[in-house]
Design an enzyme around this catalytic site. Structure first.
Site, PDB file in Angstrom:
ATOM      1  CG  ASN A  80      -4.272  -1.151   6.125  1.00 58.19           C
ATOM      2  OD1 ASN A  80      -4.222   0.009   6.538  1.00 58.19           O
ATOM      3  ND2 ASN A  80      -3.523  -2.106   6.650  1.00 58.19           N
ATOM      4  CB  ALA A  81      -5.342  -6.907   4.899  1.00 58.57           C
ATOM      5  CB  THR A  82      -1.519  -5.479   8.887  1.00 60.74           C
ATOM      6  OG1 THR A  82      -2.103  -4.177   9.015  1.00 60.74           O
ATOM      7  CG2 THR A  82      -0.034  -5.393   9.210  1.00 60.74           C
ATOM      8  CE  LYS A 105       1.055  -1.112   7.956  1.00 60.93           C
ATOM      9  NZ  LYS A 105       1.256  -0.059   8.994  1.00 60.93           N
ATOM     10  CE  LYS A 107       4.280  -3.636   9.752  1.00 57.02           C
ATOM     11  NZ  LYS A 107       4.683  -2.294  10.251  1.00 57.02           N
ATOM     12  CG  ASP A 138       5.502  -0.040   7.684  1.00 55.01           C
ATOM     13  OD1 ASP A 138       6.478   0.735   7.659  1.00 55.01           O
ATOM     14  OD2 ASP A 138       4.862  -0.292   8.722  1.00 55.01           O
ATOM     15  CG  ASN A 140       8.176  -0.871  10.611  1.00 57.31           C
ATOM     16  OD1 ASN A 140       7.761  -1.961  10.246  1.00 57.31           O
ATOM     17  ND2 ASN A 140       7.395   0.020  11.197  1.00 57.31           N
ATOM     18  CD  GLU A 164       3.534   2.954   7.533  1.00 63.81           C
ATOM     19  OE1 GLU A 164       3.651   2.804   8.764  1.00 63.81           O
ATOM     20  OE2 GLU A 164       2.540   2.536   6.884  1.00 63.81           O
ATOM     21  CG  ASP A 190       4.616   4.861  11.714  1.00 65.19           C
ATOM     22  OD1 ASP A 190       4.244   5.573  12.663  1.00 65.19           O
ATOM     23  OD2 ASP A 190       4.571   3.623  11.770  1.00 65.19           O
ATOM     24  CE  LYS A 214       1.442   3.324  13.619  1.00 68.55           C
ATOM     25  NZ  LYS A 214       2.536   2.337  13.738  1.00 68.55           N
TER      26      LYS A 214
END
Length: 326
Positions: A80-82, A105, A107, A138, A140, A164, A190, A214
């Site tokens: 995927n691209a981030t 994905k 942020k 995501d 975080n 995520e 995650d 990861k």
């Protein structure tokens, strides 16, 4: 057999690589590159991590450089691209660095920003990806349960693949998942995997629909695969803003997962303005190859960290080596 500390120090190169866009609050990514019998390997826990957590990353580096090599079951990994927490006007430039990626994905929940910023960014990603593209977000762990519930309602119109780590704790994830399950947007864990004393606790609690794994933070390919087997949930393999050496380790992990349903977050070399190899592991036709990376001596020298930062990393390496020995 574990190499001696002297052997590690003798082959260690510390690099400081600029980013194309500010990410995780940093503009430069530092990493320590070593060479073992298997080839180049990477030790790059984020600078704020303590020695106990960082030692797990070192275990992964030692396994990749000196251990038995995993046997891949696939040669290419869809990625995927981030999209960092850039303004909506900056999304096109970011996506342009990821050749052929069908998934992005994004942020969200960035400190100093508001939900309207997230909505604008995700809306622009969806517009550029088109109706057939896949868009995941995501946070975080940046939202509490109420904030996460409000955010997912605001973002649901953009056909979100999954959210995520919307909240920080397992209990919060479970409550968020209970409240929003009717929306049909899966929850991915995650930090609740890679930073937990029990990485499968989130699966046991029914607090996630899939796991983000990861290689470096989980101690290497073999430990990560054991976690996948024990958790019994689908997984996405992702990176921790590694150089192409670390991404190579992640690619071998993704190539070893029996069932790989989701595009992986292993194209983040495109977030680096420099790398340690002349042939970085970047997306081509939406995928990366499963291969070892040939490190360039010239690039190691060009991007060598300062004397002070090199000393800091070498001292950290020695401390983490001692943690593993204990």
């Amino acid at each position: 057999m574990r190499p001696s500390l002297d052997d590690l120090l003798a082959s260690a190169h510390v690099v400081s690589l600029p980013l194309t866009t500010r990410f995780r609050g940093i503009d430069v990514r530092e990493a320590l590159i070593m060479r073992g019998p298997n080839g180049a390997t990477e030790f790059s826990p984020f600078v704020e991590y303590d020695d106990a957590e960082a030692a797990v990353w070192l275990q992964a580096a030692l396994e990749f450089g000196w251990g038995d090599e995993p046997t891949p079951v696939r040669e290419r990994i869809p990625v995927n691209a981030t999209v960092p927490a850039v303004p909506a006007s900056g999304v096109a430039a970011v996506l342009g660095r990821y050749d052929g990626c069908r998934t992005a994905k994004v942020k969200v929940a960035e400190r100093g920003q508001i939900l309207d910023d997230d909505v604008a960014r995700v809306r622009e990603v969806r517009r550029l990806m088109g109706p057939e593209g896949r868009v995941r977000v995501d946070a975080n762990g940046g939202w509490n349960v109420d904030e996460a519930e409000r955010a997912v309602h605001a973002l649901a119109e953009f056909d979100i693949e999954y959210v995520e780590q919307p909240c920080a704790s397992v209990d919060e994830l479970a409550e968020y998942r209970r409240r929003t399950k009717y929306l049909g947007i899966p929850v991915a864990a995650d930090e609740s995997v890679r930073k937990a004393s029990d990485p499968v606790a989130v699966a046991k609690a029914g607090a996630a629909d899939l796991l983000i794994i990861k290689a470096q933070p989980l101690g290497g390919v073999r430990r990560a695969l054991r976690i996948v087997e024990e958790a019994g949930l689908p997984v996405t393999v992702s990176s921790a803003l590694d150089t192409s050496v670390g991404l190579s380790l992640g690619a071998f992990l993704a190539a070893s997962v029996p069932d790989l349903e989701f595009d992986c977050g292993l194209a983040t070399a495109s977030l680096l303005a420099a790398d340690v190899t002349e042939q970085p592991l970047r997306a081509h036709d939406g995928a990366i190859d499963v291969r070892r990376v040939d490190v360039s001596e010239a690039l190691l020298d060009e991007h060598a960290a300062s004397r002070e930062r090199t000393a800091w990393w070498l001292d950290r390496l020695a401390r983490c080596y001692a943690v593993l020995g204990a």
